[in-house]
Design an enzyme around this catalytic site. Structure first.
Site, PDB file in Angstrom:
ATOM      1  N   ASP A 109       0.838  -1.207   0.000  1.00 24.38           N
ATOM      2  CA  ASP A 109       0.000   0.000   0.000  1.00 24.38           C
ATOM      3  C   ASP A 109       0.872   1.256   0.000  1.00 24.38           C
ATOM      4  O   ASP A 109       1.974   1.250   0.561  1.00 24.38           O
ATOM      5  CB  ASP A 109      -0.905  -0.028   1.243  1.00 24.38           C
ATOM      6  CG  ASP A 109      -2.116   0.871   1.082  1.00 24.38           C
ATOM      7  OD1 ASP A 109      -2.281   1.490   0.009  1.00 24.38           O
ATOM      8  OD2 ASP A 109      -2.902   0.963   2.041  1.00 24.38           O
ATOM      9  N   TRP A 131       3.036   7.912  -2.395  1.00 25.29           N
ATOM     10  CA  TRP A 131       4.463   8.075  -2.746  1.00 25.29           C
ATOM     11  C   TRP A 131       4.587   9.033  -3.934  1.00 25.29           C
ATOM     12  O   TRP A 131       5.428   9.938  -3.934  1.00 25.29           O
ATOM     13  CB  TRP A 131       5.051   6.710  -3.091  1.00 25.29           C
ATOM     14  CG  TRP A 131       6.521   6.707  -3.394  1.00 25.29           C
ATOM     15  CD1 TRP A 131       7.543   6.477  -2.509  1.00 25.29           C
ATOM     16  CD2 TRP A 131       7.141   6.934  -4.671  1.00 25.29           C
ATOM     17  NE1 TRP A 131       8.749   6.554  -3.159  1.00 25.29           N
ATOM     18  CE2 TRP A 131       8.531   6.832  -4.486  1.00 25.29           C
ATOM     19  CE3 TRP A 131       6.660   7.216  -5.950  1.00 25.29           C
ATOM     20  CZ2 TRP A 131       9.449   6.997  -5.527  1.00 25.29           C
ATOM     21  CZ3 TRP A 131       7.559   7.390  -6.988  1.00 25.29           C
ATOM     22  CH2 TRP A 131       8.944   7.281  -6.770  1.00 25.29           C
ATOM     23  N   ARG A 181      -0.088   9.203 -10.175  1.00 24.49           N
ATOM     24  CA  ARG A 181      -0.181   7.965  -9.375  1.00 24.49           C
ATOM     25  C   ARG A 181       0.512   6.788 -10.064  1.00 24.49           C
ATOM     26  O   ARG A 181       1.097   5.932  -9.416  1.00 24.49           O
ATOM     27  CB  ARG A 181      -1.656   7.599  -9.139  1.00 24.49           C
ATOM     28  CG  ARG A 181      -2.413   8.565  -8.247  1.00 24.49           C
ATOM     29  CD  ARG A 181      -3.886   8.145  -8.122  1.00 24.49           C
ATOM     30  NE  ARG A 181      -4.032   6.799  -7.609  1.00 24.49           N
ATOM     31  CZ  ARG A 181      -3.936   6.458  -6.322  1.00 24.49           C
ATOM     32  NH1 ARG A 181      -3.718   7.384  -5.410  1.00 24.49           N
ATOM     33  NH2 ARG A 181      -4.084   5.201  -5.948  1.00 24.49           N
ATOM     34  N   HIS A 220       2.948   3.404  -8.944  1.00 22.70           N
ATOM     35  CA  HIS A 220       2.797   1.967  -9.229  1.00 22.70           C
ATOM     36  C   HIS A 220       4.058   1.430  -9.908  1.00 22.70           C
ATOM     37  O   HIS A 220       4.508   0.329  -9.627  1.00 22.70           O
ATOM     38  CB  HIS A 220       1.573   1.719 -10.112  1.00 22.70           C
ATOM     39  CG  HIS A 220       0.273   2.056  -9.429  1.00 22.70           C
ATOM     40  ND1 HIS A 220      -0.013   1.653  -8.142  1.00 22.70           N
ATOM     41  CD2 HIS A 220      -0.816   2.758  -9.844  1.00 22.70           C
ATOM     42  CE1 HIS A 220      -1.220   2.086  -7.792  1.00 22.70           C
ATOM     43  NE2 HIS A 220      -1.723   2.777  -8.809  1.00 22.70           N
ATOM     44  N   GLU A 250     -11.707  -5.477  -5.943  1.00 23.46           N
ATOM     45  CA  GLU A 250     -12.297  -4.139  -5.721  1.00 23.46           C
ATOM     46  C   GLU A 250     -11.566  -3.053  -6.521  1.00 23.46           C
ATOM     47  O   GLU A 250     -12.092  -1.949  -6.696  1.00 23.46           O
ATOM     48  CB  GLU A 250     -12.248  -3.775  -4.229  1.00 23.46           C
ATOM     49  CG  GLU A 250     -13.236  -4.556  -3.359  1.00 23.46           C
ATOM     50  CD  GLU A 250     -12.890  -6.031  -3.196  1.00 23.46           C
ATOM     51  OE1 GLU A 250     -11.689  -6.359  -3.088  1.00 23.46           O
ATOM     52  OE2 GLU A 250     -13.814  -6.869  -3.226  1.00 23.46           O
ATOM     53  N   TRP A 267     -11.136  -2.718  -9.546  1.00 18.19           N
ATOM     54  CA  TRP A 267     -11.796  -2.337 -10.817  1.00 18.19           C
ATOM     55  C   TRP A 267     -12.565  -1.034 -10.687  1.00 18.19           C
ATOM     56  O   TRP A 267     -12.931  -0.429 -11.692  1.00 18.19           O
ATOM     57  CB  TRP A 267     -12.753  -3.443 -11.292  1.00 18.19           C
ATOM     58  CG  TRP A 267     -12.078  -4.732 -11.630  1.00 18.19           C
ATOM     59  CD1 TRP A 267     -12.137  -5.896 -10.911  1.00 18.19           C
ATOM     60  CD2 TRP A 267     -11.226  -5.015 -12.758  1.00 18.19           C
ATOM     61  NE1 TRP A 267     -11.384  -6.875 -11.520  1.00 18.19           N
ATOM     62  CE2 TRP A 267     -10.823  -6.364 -12.654  1.00 18.19           C
ATOM     63  CE3 TRP A 267     -10.765  -4.255 -13.839  1.00 18.19           C
ATOM     64  CZ2 TRP A 267      -9.978  -6.970 -13.584  1.00 18.19           C
ATOM     65  CZ3 TRP A 267      -9.929  -4.862 -14.762  1.00 18.19           C
ATOM     66  CH2 TRP A 267      -9.543  -6.199 -14.636  1.00 18.19           C
ATOM     67  N   LEU A 327      12.428 -19.436  -4.519  1.00 23.26           N
ATOM     68  CA  LEU A 327      11.273 -18.797  -3.885  1.00 23.26           C
ATOM     69  C   LEU A 327       9.977 -19.143  -4.631  1.00 23.26           C
ATOM     70  O   LEU A 327       9.931 -19.092  -5.866  1.00 23.26           O
ATOM     71  CB  LEU A 327      11.464 -17.267  -3.930  1.00 23.26           C
ATOM     72  CG  LEU A 327      10.337 -16.430  -3.329  1.00 23.26           C
ATOM     73  CD1 LEU A 327      10.411 -16.457  -1.799  1.00 23.26           C
ATOM     74  CD2 LEU A 327      10.405 -14.977  -3.817  1.00 23.26           C
ATOM     75  N   ARG A 348       1.493  -4.998   5.943  1.00 25.87           N
ATOM     76  CA  ARG A 348       0.801  -4.004   5.128  1.00 25.87           C
ATOM     77  C   ARG A 348       1.540  -2.689   5.308  1.00 25.87           C
ATOM     78  O   ARG A 348       1.657  -2.189   6.440  1.00 25.87           O
ATOM     79  CB  ARG A 348      -0.664  -3.826   5.535  1.00 25.87           C
ATOM     80  CG  ARG A 348      -1.350  -2.798   4.623  1.00 25.87           C
ATOM     81  CD  ARG A 348      -2.820  -2.622   4.881  1.00 25.87           C
ATOM     82  NE  ARG A 348      -3.413  -1.779   3.845  1.00 25.87           N
ATOM     83  CZ  ARG A 348      -4.629  -1.922   3.341  1.00 25.87           C
ATOM     84  NH1 ARG A 348      -5.401  -2.887   3.770  1.00 25.87           N
ATOM     85  NH2 ARG A 348      -5.064  -1.102   2.395  1.00 25.87           N
ATOM     86  N   ARG A 351      -5.700  -2.677   7.828  1.00 22.70           N
ATOM     87  CA  ARG A 351      -6.875  -3.448   7.379  1.00 22.70           C
ATOM     88  C   ARG A 351      -6.351  -4.615   6.560  1.00 22.70           C
ATOM     89  O   ARG A 351      -5.249  -4.543   6.024  1.00 22.70           O
ATOM     90  CB  ARG A 351      -7.750  -2.613   6.421  1.00 22.70           C
ATOM     91  CG  ARG A 351      -8.473  -1.462   7.004  1.00 22.70           C
ATOM     92  CD  ARG A 351      -9.350  -0.799   5.930  1.00 22.70           C
ATOM     93  NE  ARG A 351      -8.569  -0.261   4.824  1.00 22.70           N
ATOM     94  CZ  ARG A 351      -7.939   0.903   4.841  1.00 22.70           C
ATOM     95  NH1 ARG A 351      -7.974   1.665   5.915  1.00 22.70           N
ATOM     96  NH2 ARG A 351      -7.255   1.313   3.789  1.00 22.70           N
TER      97      ARG A 351
END
Ligand code: FPP
Length: 243
Positions: free
Chosen positions: A20, A25, A33, A37, A67, A69, A131, A188, A194
């Site tokens: 998150d 950032w 934004r 990402h 969510e 979308w 991994l 998180r 959350r």
């Protein structure tokens, strides 16, 4: 000086991360934004290598939720394009680091070319023994449970299963995470506390860690801090210790 693991520490076998803070950032730097990402994608690549070198066996990241979308169309398109190029680059990273990539979530809703890149990456990396990296894509814990319940009902209807066969282990085997142990530690980033529909079944006994760092700034030192925190916890699984 770079942080080090304490040799006495237990290393969590499976770490799950809700990445998150990409948007914040970018905003703090006056950038769109999408740049957050993109930087977040670079942090993912680095943390896979770090996690493996620190002795973590399974890493699961929440890349796109059921969510997500509802975000603006241009942000969704930018995230999908980022994932598109990531899936291609990741073939090389998986080969170099012997990483096995799995996807959890319903990828049938993604564009066909992205689905194809995902299938290619999963297939090419399936025998690697480094991994195990799970990427949650169009993933929601409730959606995963719904699909598992539908699968179980279908097999009962087809007489492949009896109702009496349904157990906790059987339910776990119908989830997208079948064959992967539950996470020991959930991180998180960005200070939010959350779980946002992530791994609802699997997080039953997981330890939670909520650092303030925004995901694109998350480094190996932050992962070491998370492992240090994990080592301060006493896992009881509903029982008692030291009575
Ligand atoms: C949450 O930050 C982040 C996401 C919804 C997307 C996560 C995706 C990546 C880190 C990049 C791609 C992933 C891979 C596996 C290459 P936010 O946008 O909600 O941040 P905010 O709360 O600060 O707005």
């Amino acid at each position: 000086m770079a942080k080090q693991l304490d040799p006495a520490w237990k290393i969590p076998e499976h770490v799950a991360i809700i990445m998150d803070g990409n948007g914040r950032w970018a905003k703090r730097r006056g950038l769109p934004r999408n740049m957050g990402h993109r930087q977040g994608g670079k942090a993912v690549e680095a943390i896979c290598e770090d996690a493996y070198h620190l002795g973590i066996k399974y890493l699961t990241v929440y890349a796109f939720s059921t969510e997500n979308w509802s975000r603006p169309q241009d942000e969704i398109a930018a995230l999908m394009n980022l994932l598109r190029s990531y899936m291609k680059d990741c073939v090389r990273q998986a080969e170099k680091n012997k990483m096995r990539v799995k996807i959890i979530g319903d990828i049938s809703k993604l564009d066909e070319d992205l689905q194809e890149s995902i299938r290619n990456l999963v297939e090419k990396s399936k025998n690697n023994d480094g991994l195990c990296f799970q990427i949650a894509l169009n993933y929601g814990g409730r959606d995963e449970l719904l699909r598992a319940i539908q699968g179980i009902c279908q097999d009962v209807k087809n007489e492949a299963l009896e109702i009496e066969d349904i157990s906790q282990n059987l339910i776990a085997a119908y989830l997208d995470t079948a064959d992967v142990p539950d996470p020991d530690l959930l991180i998180r980033t960005s200070g939010e506390q959350r779980i946002s529909n992530f791994l609802l079944w699997q997080l039953a006994y997981t330890e939670f860690y909520f650092p303030d760092v925004l995901w694109p700034d998350f480094t190996k030192d932050d992962l070491i801090d998370a492992i240090a925190y994990y080592n301060t916890r006493e896992r009881r699984y509903g029982g008692v210790i030291n009575v």
